[in-house]
Design a protein around this motif. Structure first.
Motif, mmCIF file in Angstrom:
data_model
loop_
_atom_site.group_PDB
_atom_site.id
_atom_site.type_symbol
_atom_site.label_atom_id
_atom_site.label_comp_id
_atom_site.label_asym_id
_atom_site.label_seq_id
_atom_site.Cartn_x
_atom_site.Cartn_y
_atom_site.Cartn_z
ATOM 1 N N MET A 1 44.025 3.634 31.790
ATOM 2 C CA MET A 1 42.600 3.377 31.953
ATOM 3 C C MET A 1 41.756 4.485 31.336
ATOM 4 O O MET A 1 40.747 4.219 30.678
ATOM 5 C CB MET A 1 42.266 3.196 33.433
ATOM 6 N N ASP B 1 33.041 -3.254 29.160
ATOM 7 C CA ASP B 1 33.923 -4.190 28.464
ATOM 8 C C ASP B 1 33.167 -5.460 28.102
ATOM 9 O O ASP B 1 33.224 -5.938 26.960
ATOM 10 C CB ASP B 1 35.114 -4.549 29.364
ATOM 11 N N LEU C 1 31.298 7.767 31.940
ATOM 12 C CA LEU C 1 32.339 7.176 32.780
ATOM 13 C C LEU C 1 33.653 7.956 32.714
ATOM 14 O O LEU C 1 34.303 8.193 33.735
ATOM 15 C CB LEU C 1 32.555 5.720 32.375
ATOM 16 N N LEU C 2 34.066 8.336 31.509
ATOM 17 C CA LEU C 2 35.358 9.007 31.341
ATOM 18 C C LEU C 2 35.452 10.315 32.136
ATOM 19 O O LEU C 2 36.446 10.522 32.852
ATOM 20 C CB LEU C 2 35.630 9.254 29.855
ATOM 21 N N PRO D 1 30.328 5.384 27.673
ATOM 22 C CA PRO D 1 31.380 5.763 28.634
ATOM 23 C C PRO D 1 32.126 7.041 28.270
ATOM 24 O O PRO D 1 32.656 7.720 29.145
ATOM 25 C CB PRO D 1 32.321 4.546 28.612
ATOM 26 N N THR E 1 43.155 -2.798 34.993
ATOM 27 C CA THR E 1 42.248 -2.632 36.131
ATOM 28 C C THR E 1 42.696 -3.424 37.355
ATOM 29 O O THR E 1 42.684 -2.913 38.479
ATOM 30 C CB THR E 1 40.817 -3.037 35.730
ATOM 31 N N TYR F 1 39.100 3.892 28.241
ATOM 32 C CA TYR F 1 37.689 4.293 28.232
ATOM 33 C C TYR F 1 37.358 5.065 26.960
ATOM 34 O O TYR F 1 36.345 4.806 26.293
ATOM 35 C CB TYR F 1 37.371 5.173 29.446
ATOM 36 N N LEU G 1 42.070 -2.133 29.121
ATOM 37 C CA LEU G 1 41.349 -1.909 30.377
ATOM 38 C C LEU G 1 41.339 -3.166 31.243
ATOM 39 O O LEU G 1 41.578 -3.100 32.449
ATOM 40 C CB LEU G 1 39.912 -1.467 30.075
ATOM 41 N N GLY H 1 33.396 0.215 34.267
ATOM 42 C CA GLY H 1 34.227 0.098 33.074
ATOM 43 C C GLY H 1 34.244 -1.316 32.533
ATOM 44 O O GLY H 1 34.114 -1.541 31.322
ATOM 45 N N SER I 1 35.199 3.444 23.596
ATOM 46 C CA SER I 1 33.944 4.170 23.374
ATOM 47 C C SER I 1 33.890 4.739 21.959
ATOM 48 O O SER I 1 32.879 4.596 21.249
ATOM 49 C CB SER I 1 33.797 5.307 24.385
ATOM 50 N N ALA J 1 35.778 9.434 35.842
ATOM 51 C CA ALA J 1 37.071 8.823 36.154
ATOM 52 C C ALA J 1 38.188 9.866 36.135
ATOM 53 O O ALA J 1 39.139 9.796 36.925
ATOM 54 C CB ALA J 1 37.378 7.709 35.160
#
Length: 438
Positions: A87, A27, A186-187, A182, A128, A91, A124, A23, A95, A190
């Protein structure tokens, strides 16, 4: 002998660290990708209209302002609604922002979308550190935070590397579409693999949820929470978010930690923006001056990882202060007529004492505060500190435009690092709750 609980804990922490690091790689990518395409805008008005150097500078600053606002907003929200929700939303937010930016045809809309994207980036960055601090194994919290936050400079290097290879093939719009990945990669991961913080749930009095996640993840319930929580009574007595952060207990250290972060980011953005130009003025060619930037960020990553291991053993306060001081000495060395190899080594140490130190600061702050204000504390560090990030390029521009000699500029930056050392040393000892009698 490893138990089933230990295996579950290791698996959970591995997923969290990997997802959080990726993530922050995105960024870092999102924050730097604009710099890789700005020359396209300056030379071709067919993309988003006429872009002058002053307009280009303004467009570049909008994302940083968004990061500042997003970080501060996420601090209070993260301590109220939880780390996981913030978070996941971040994401998705940055995105979608990158995807929409890739489709814009107007400089005005481009700037607004850069600000909006920065909100997600800031949220984020701010959240984090709190989640990692609450899941990292005891005695390795600073190391794990350093590993995760190293994703930001790695993302910056990724943006530069991909631009060299892909920009001629996919154009600036393709570079921004990459930043939207993401949303579909990623999303979803996660959503299924990143649990809520057990410590946060306990701090809010949601003990049944905390126990369920504790069993599923192998993470023990925290033993350092307020007495009211340990007795299964509501934790509402403890003010969460910024209300608790700026209460009498934390007010002074919060102000000092914010100034410390702002000083660190002032150094980071001054050097990342102006180091190539300063090296050109020192007599190096364009390619050679850019190599100093690569060495600077490489030293930051390595220095943060090494420094975090020492911080876990001896505490982060003295390590952060020492890194600031070492950075000051290394910057001062650049005023001497050094052989190229020695100069490059000094630049690597400067990276450790600036960008690397900033990574350690996130670990220091995340472990300094208790759970009910931890998210706000990291957000304050990232958000208020971003004022230094905004001021860094301005400071370098002011010194160069003011006709300051090269050595004088380096001495000013070294003095700022010494200020960072002093601020770190005056941070009071973290408050530790006494052991309750049950």
């Amino acid at each position: 002998m490893h138990t089933t609980s230990d295996a579950r804990h290791l698996r959970t922490v591995t997923w969290i660290v990997v997802l959080a690091t990726v993530g922050l790689v995105f960024d870092g990518y999102d924050l730097v990708v604009y710099g890789t395409v700005v020359s396209t805008f300056l030379r071709d008005a067919s993309h988003i209209g006429v872009v002058t150097p002053s307009v280009a500078g303004a467009l570049g600053s909008y994302a940083l302002v968004g990061v500042l606002v997003g970080a501060l907003l996420a601090g209070s929200v993260g301590d109220t609604v939880g780390r996981r929700k913030v978070m996941l939303c971040a994401y998705a937010w940055f995105s979608i922002g990158m995807g929409l930016t890739a489709m814009t045809t107007s400089a005005t809309v481009f700037g607004l979308l850069r600000f909006a994207t920065g909100l997600g980036v800031g949220a984020l960055v701010a959240t984090t550190g709190a989640l990692i601090a609450e899941y990292a194994p005891k005695g390795k919290k600073n190391l794990f935070i350093a590993i995760v936050y190293s994703g930001v400079p790695l993302g910056s290097l990724l943006a530069a590397g991909l631009a060299m290879v892909l920009l001629p093939l996919i154009g600036w719009r393709g570079m921004f579409w990459l930043g939207a990945l993401p949303l579909v990669t990623l999303l979803p991961l996660a959503y299924f693999k990143m649990p809520e913080s057990v410590a946060w749930l306990v701090s809010r009095g949601r003990l049944e949820e905390a126990r369920a996640i504790s069993v599923r993840t192998g993470v023990d319930l925290p033993a350092d929470e307020p007495v009211a929580v340990l007795l299964d009574r509501p934790a509402a007595q403890e003010k969460a978010g910024f209300a608790g952060l700026f209460g009498s207990r934390y007010l002074f250290p919060t102000l000092i930690l914010g100034l410390m972060s702002a000083t660190g980011l002032l150094l980071v953005y001054s050097l990342n923006t102006w180091l190539p130009e300063l090296m050109l003025r020192a007599g190096f060619n364009a390619k050679g001056s850019l190599s100093f930037l690569l060495v600077l960020n490489g030293g930051a990553v390595i220095g943060a990882l090494l420094g975090s291991k020492v911080a876990d053993r001896f505490g982060p306060k003295l390590v952060v202060a020492a890194c600031f001081a070492i950075g000051a000495a290394a910057i001062a060395l650049l005023t001497l007529d050094l052989p190229l190899a020695v100069r490059l080594a000094a630049i690597a140490v400067v990276g450790m004492g600036t960008s690397g130190t900033q990574t350690l600061i996130y670990g220091f702050v995340a472990n300094y505060y208790r759970t009910h204000v931890r998210g706000a504390g990291v957000a304050w560090c990232a958000g208020f500190g971003r004022l230094g990030g905004v001021g860094g390029p301005l400071l370098g521009g002011f010194l160069i435009a003011g006709g300051f000699e090269l050595n004088a500029i380096f001495y000013v930056l070294a003095a700022l690092a010494i200020v960072g050392t002093v601020l770190t040393l005056v941070v009071p000892k973290a408050h530790t709750p006494s052991t309750p009698t049950l």
